[in-house]
Every structure is written in C-alpha cells, then in structure tokens.
Design a protein around this motif. Structure first.
Motif, PDB file in Angstrom:
ATOM      1  N   VAL A 154       7.936   1.744  -7.321  1.00  0.00           N
ATOM      2  CA  VAL A 154       7.329   2.830  -8.081  1.00  0.00           C
ATOM      3  C   VAL A 154       7.162   2.393  -9.533  1.00  0.00           C
ATOM      4  O   VAL A 154       8.133   2.015 -10.187  1.00  0.00           O
ATOM      5  CB  VAL A 154       8.209   4.109  -8.019  1.00  0.00           C
ATOM      6  CG1 VAL A 154       7.602   5.233  -8.855  1.00  0.00           C
ATOM      7  CG2 VAL A 154       8.428   4.555  -6.581  1.00  0.00           C
TER       8      VAL A 154
ATOM      9  N   ALA B  25       2.060   9.765  -1.956  1.00  0.00           N
ATOM     10  CA  ALA B  25       3.243   8.904  -2.040  1.00  0.00           C
ATOM     11  C   ALA B  25       3.340   8.274  -3.431  1.00  0.00           C
ATOM     12  O   ALA B  25       2.354   7.788  -3.969  1.00  0.00           O
ATOM     13  CB  ALA B  25       3.179   7.815  -0.979  1.00  0.00           C
TER      14      ALA B  25
ATOM     15  N   GLY C  26       5.533   5.729  -4.027  1.00  0.00           N
ATOM     16  CA  GLY C  26       5.929   4.338  -3.859  1.00  0.00           C
ATOM     17  C   GLY C  26       4.978   3.511  -3.023  1.00  0.00           C
ATOM     18  O   GLY C  26       4.329   4.010  -2.098  1.00  0.00           O
ATOM     19  N   TYR C  27       4.929   2.235  -3.380  1.00  0.00           N
ATOM     20  CA  TYR C  27       4.201   1.231  -2.607  1.00  0.00           C
ATOM     21  C   TYR C  27       5.212   0.548  -1.706  1.00  0.00           C
ATOM     22  O   TYR C  27       6.262   0.107  -2.174  1.00  0.00           O
ATOM     23  CB  TYR C  27       3.558   0.198  -3.539  1.00  0.00           C
ATOM     24  CG  TYR C  27       2.404   0.755  -4.328  1.00  0.00           C
ATOM     25  CD1 TYR C  27       1.101   0.569  -3.887  1.00  0.00           C
ATOM     26  CD2 TYR C  27       2.616   1.465  -5.503  1.00  0.00           C
ATOM     27  CE1 TYR C  27       0.030   1.080  -4.604  1.00  0.00           C
ATOM     28  CE2 TYR C  27       1.553   1.978  -6.229  1.00  0.00           C
ATOM     29  CZ  TYR C  27       0.261   1.782  -5.767  1.00  0.00           C
ATOM     30  OH  TYR C  27      -0.796   2.294  -6.472  1.00  0.00           O
ATOM     31  N   ASP C  28       4.918   0.453  -0.422  1.00  0.00           N
ATOM     32  CA  ASP C  28       5.843  -0.173   0.517  1.00  0.00           C
ATOM     33  C   ASP C  28       5.778  -1.691   0.395  1.00  0.00           C
ATOM     34  O   ASP C  28       4.737  -2.295   0.660  1.00  0.00           O
ATOM     35  CB  ASP C  28       5.511   0.235   1.954  1.00  0.00           C
ATOM     36  CG  ASP C  28       5.797   1.700   2.236  1.00  0.00           C
ATOM     37  OD1 ASP C  28       6.770   2.226   1.660  1.00  0.00           O
ATOM     38  OD2 ASP C  28       5.068   2.310   3.033  1.00  0.00           O
TER      39      ASP C  28
ATOM     40  N   THR D  26       0.697   7.401   1.998  1.00  0.00           N
ATOM     41  CA  THR D  26      -0.085   8.640   1.953  1.00  0.00           C
ATOM     42  C   THR D  26      -0.654   8.844   0.552  1.00  0.00           C
ATOM     43  O   THR D  26      -0.216   8.211  -0.417  1.00  0.00           O
ATOM     44  CB  THR D  26       0.784   9.874   2.302  1.00  0.00           C
ATOM     45  OG1 THR D  26       1.752  10.070   1.264  1.00  0.00           O
ATOM     46  CG2 THR D  26       1.480   9.708   3.653  1.00  0.00           C
TER      47      THR D  26
ATOM     48  N   LYS E 267       0.858  -1.181   0.000  1.00  0.00           N
ATOM     49  CA  LYS E 267       0.000   0.000   0.000  1.00  0.00           C
ATOM     50  C   LYS E 267       0.893   1.228   0.000  1.00  0.00           C
ATOM     51  O   LYS E 267       2.033   1.175   0.443  1.00  0.00           O
ATOM     52  CB  LYS E 267      -0.880   0.025   1.246  1.00  0.00           C
ATOM     53  CG  LYS E 267      -1.835  -1.132   1.330  1.00  0.00           C
ATOM     54  CD  LYS E 267      -2.626  -1.081   2.614  1.00  0.00           C
ATOM     55  CE  LYS E 267      -3.540  -2.295   2.650  1.00  0.00           C
ATOM     56  NZ  LYS E 267      -3.876  -2.712   3.960  1.00  0.00           N
ATOM     57  N   ARG E 268       0.332   2.316  -0.489  1.00  0.00           N
ATOM     58  CA  ARG E 268       1.020   3.597  -0.349  1.00  0.00           C
ATOM     59  C   ARG E 268       0.692   4.148   1.028  1.00  0.00           C
ATOM     60  O   ARG E 268      -0.422   3.984   1.526  1.00  0.00           O
ATOM     61  CB  ARG E 268       0.569   4.578  -1.426  1.00  0.00           C
ATOM     62  CG  ARG E 268       1.016   4.174  -2.814  1.00  0.00           C
ATOM     63  CD  ARG E 268       0.583   5.157  -3.895  1.00  0.00           C
ATOM     64  NE  ARG E 268      -0.835   5.450  -3.819  1.00  0.00           N
ATOM     65  CZ  ARG E 268      -1.353   6.687  -3.822  1.00  0.00           C
ATOM     66  NH1 ARG E 268      -0.576   7.728  -3.933  1.00  0.00           N
ATOM     67  NH2 ARG E 268      -2.656   6.861  -3.732  1.00  0.00           N
TER      68      ARG E 268
ATOM     69  N   GLN F 260      10.579   0.586  -1.397  1.00  0.00           N
ATOM     70  CA  GLN F 260       9.465   1.241  -2.074  1.00  0.00           C
ATOM     71  C   GLN F 260       9.468   0.833  -3.541  1.00  0.00           C
ATOM     72  O   GLN F 260      10.521   0.795  -4.170  1.00  0.00           O
ATOM     73  CB  GLN F 260       9.611   2.754  -2.000  1.00  0.00           C
ATOM     74  CG  GLN F 260       9.578   3.316  -0.603  1.00  0.00           C
ATOM     75  CD  GLN F 260       9.733   4.817  -0.663  1.00  0.00           C
ATOM     76  OE1 GLN F 260       8.826   5.525  -1.054  1.00  0.00           O
ATOM     77  NE2 GLN F 260      10.903   5.292  -0.279  1.00  0.00           N
TER      78      GLN F 260
END
Length: 149
Positions: A124, A28, A30-32, A25, A22-23, A122
C-alpha cells in the motif's frame, strides 16, 4: 510517461511480467505482491521471500507491506515484522537494486512450500509526515536492513 509511483521488475526477473502486482478489486488499497521463486520454509524458520520487484514513488511517500489476512490460517505463514516499510530511496539502491522481500515466518510444525506466482503480501502506497526540526541528511547505500549501520 512521467513516472509517479509504481512497480518494476528487477534485472534478475526481467521477462516475468506475471510478477507485476495488481489490485484485486476497484476499491482495494493494496497491490498483491507474489512469490518470485519456488521455495520451502522449514517449521519456525524466518526467511526473506523474493518478489522480483522494486518500487518507485515520490518524496514524502512510503510503500507499506502488510500480511494477507489468509496467510496464517491457510498457509501457516506470518509477515514477521508486522509491517514492512519500503522507503523511496530503497529504489535502485546499489546493494540489491531495491528488490522487495517479504520477511515471513512459518508458524507451523510442518514445512510450507511457496510456489512462484502465488500472492503473498499486500503493498500500500501512503504519504508520511515529518516532525518539526527534522534534518535527516543521510543517504541510503545498501539494501534490506542497511540504515542504522
């Protein structure tokens, strides 16, 4: 639903929806991506850390993996190849199903323990461009580091 780009669990991690990224914010990029299994990295050791994920995307797109800014300071880890590049044709490759790994190095003098579910890198999505006259026609037959063999 027409799939455009996203993440799926590889077969070995089915049922582990907690690993789906999920991102953090609304703004954001990037997805963690998270650590899929507990592991310890010895001092100076370089390891492939499994995420339990594969990613699908459109032709002309790539998924970049970037180190989280807190990794060196808080965990003593760095993404050793600086930026990971996940090509669209890595998805569902016959060698490893397209499993995304983060190539991490422990830069400390002590072992570093990673716990399943903690955020690691992250991811992207981005478009990419081709040079004039590009005639690439090869097909991916394997997983991590398989092109160029």
């Amino acid at each position: 639903m027409n799939k455009i780009r996203g993440f799926e669990l590889i077969t070995a991690y089915k049922g582990r929806e907690d690993l789906l990224p999920k991102r953090a914010t609304k703004q954001a990029a990037g997805y963690d991506l998270k650590v899929a299994k507990d592991m310890t990295i010895a001092p100076k050791e370089i390891v492939l850390v499994p995420t339990g994920l594969k990613s699908y995307m459109q032709e002309g797109e790539v998924l970049y993996l970037y180190d989280r800014s807190s990794n060196p300071r808080k965990k003593g880890l760095v993404l050793i190849n600086s930026v990971g590049v996940i090509d669209a044709d890595y998805y569902n490759n016959p060698n490893n199903e397209g499993h995304i790994y983060a190539q991490m190095q422990n830069i400390t003098q002590e072992p570093v323990t990673l716990v399943a579910g903690e955020r690691l890198v992250q991811a992207v999505f981005a478009p990419f461009l081709l040079a004039d006259g590009d005639e690439a026609s090869g097909e991916r037959l394997g997983g991590f580091g398989s092109t160029g063999h």
